[in-house]
Design an enzyme around this catalytic site. Sequence first.
Site, PDB file in Angstrom:
ATOM      1  CG  HIS A 171      -2.328   0.311   0.997  1.00 18.59           C
ATOM      2  ND1 HIS A 171      -2.925   0.332  -0.250  1.00 18.59           N
ATOM      3  CD2 HIS A 171      -3.314   0.645   1.875  1.00 18.59           C
ATOM      4  CE1 HIS A 171      -4.197   0.651  -0.117  1.00 18.59           C
ATOM      5  NE2 HIS A 171      -4.463   0.852   1.158  1.00 18.59           N
ATOM      6  CG  PHE A 186      -3.226   6.675   8.846  1.00 16.72           C
ATOM      7  CD1 PHE A 186      -2.560   5.460   8.863  1.00 16.72           C
ATOM      8  CD2 PHE A 186      -3.049   7.554   9.895  1.00 16.72           C
ATOM      9  CE1 PHE A 186      -1.739   5.122   9.931  1.00 16.72           C
ATOM     10  CE2 PHE A 186      -2.228   7.227  10.965  1.00 16.72           C
ATOM     11  CZ  PHE A 186      -1.576   6.011  10.980  1.00 16.72           C
ATOM     12  CG  ASN A 236      -8.873   4.480   4.454  1.00 15.49           C
ATOM     13  OD1 ASN A 236      -8.206   4.065   3.511  1.00 15.49           O
ATOM     14  ND2 ASN A 236      -9.462   3.670   5.295  1.00 15.49           N
ATOM     15  CG  ASN A 291     -10.831   2.624   1.114  1.00 11.65           C
ATOM     16  OD1 ASN A 291     -11.858   2.625   0.444  1.00 11.65           O
ATOM     17  ND2 ASN A 291     -10.568   1.684   2.002  1.00 11.65           N
TER      18      ASN A 291
END
Length: 186
Positions: free
Chosen positions: A19, A64, A66, A112
């Site tokens: 990610h 982060f 999201n 996301n």
Amino acid sequence: MLLFVGLGNPTPDSENNRHNIGFKLIDALNQKFGLSKQKPKFKGLLTTGNVEDKKVYAIKPLTFMNNSGICIRELIEYFKIDAEDVIVFHDDLDLEFGKVKAKFAGSSAGHNGIESIDKFIGKDYSRVRIGIGRPKTKADVADHVLKDFDEDEMIQLEKITKNIIDSMAILIDKKLDLFSSTVNNK
């Protein structure tokens, strides 16, 4: 003026996660083009400088994944950067590991971080999708994106990163199809 955004999660144990491929690209960009030292600003780590004679900002959001859009909106409003001049590097499950696809606008495909950016600045920006491949079962998706690259993947990732950075002149000119084919065929 351009804004490069690398998506990832800001924890030390996330550094080599699939990610976090966007963070790795921003680090490589900073190193190759000698951008300024990273400074905490706009809820991210911001650098600035010139790439191929073009003024650029590069950021790794610290919000982060999201909530990446919060950081991006603050930055583009402050520096008066158009959304069309934003280029986001991120992981993509739907691309084979190591494949790169650049495109302008479109859907988030369930990512996301991209959904957050879409919410805060709209969809009219460029994305550089870097394939991390899909796990064998749908239930494994969260584990897959948060898992570290293995040793062989890290070696391949270095090559992919070099190909992307070496092709920046094409990306800066926003020749996205040419950029994708150049990176994938090196």
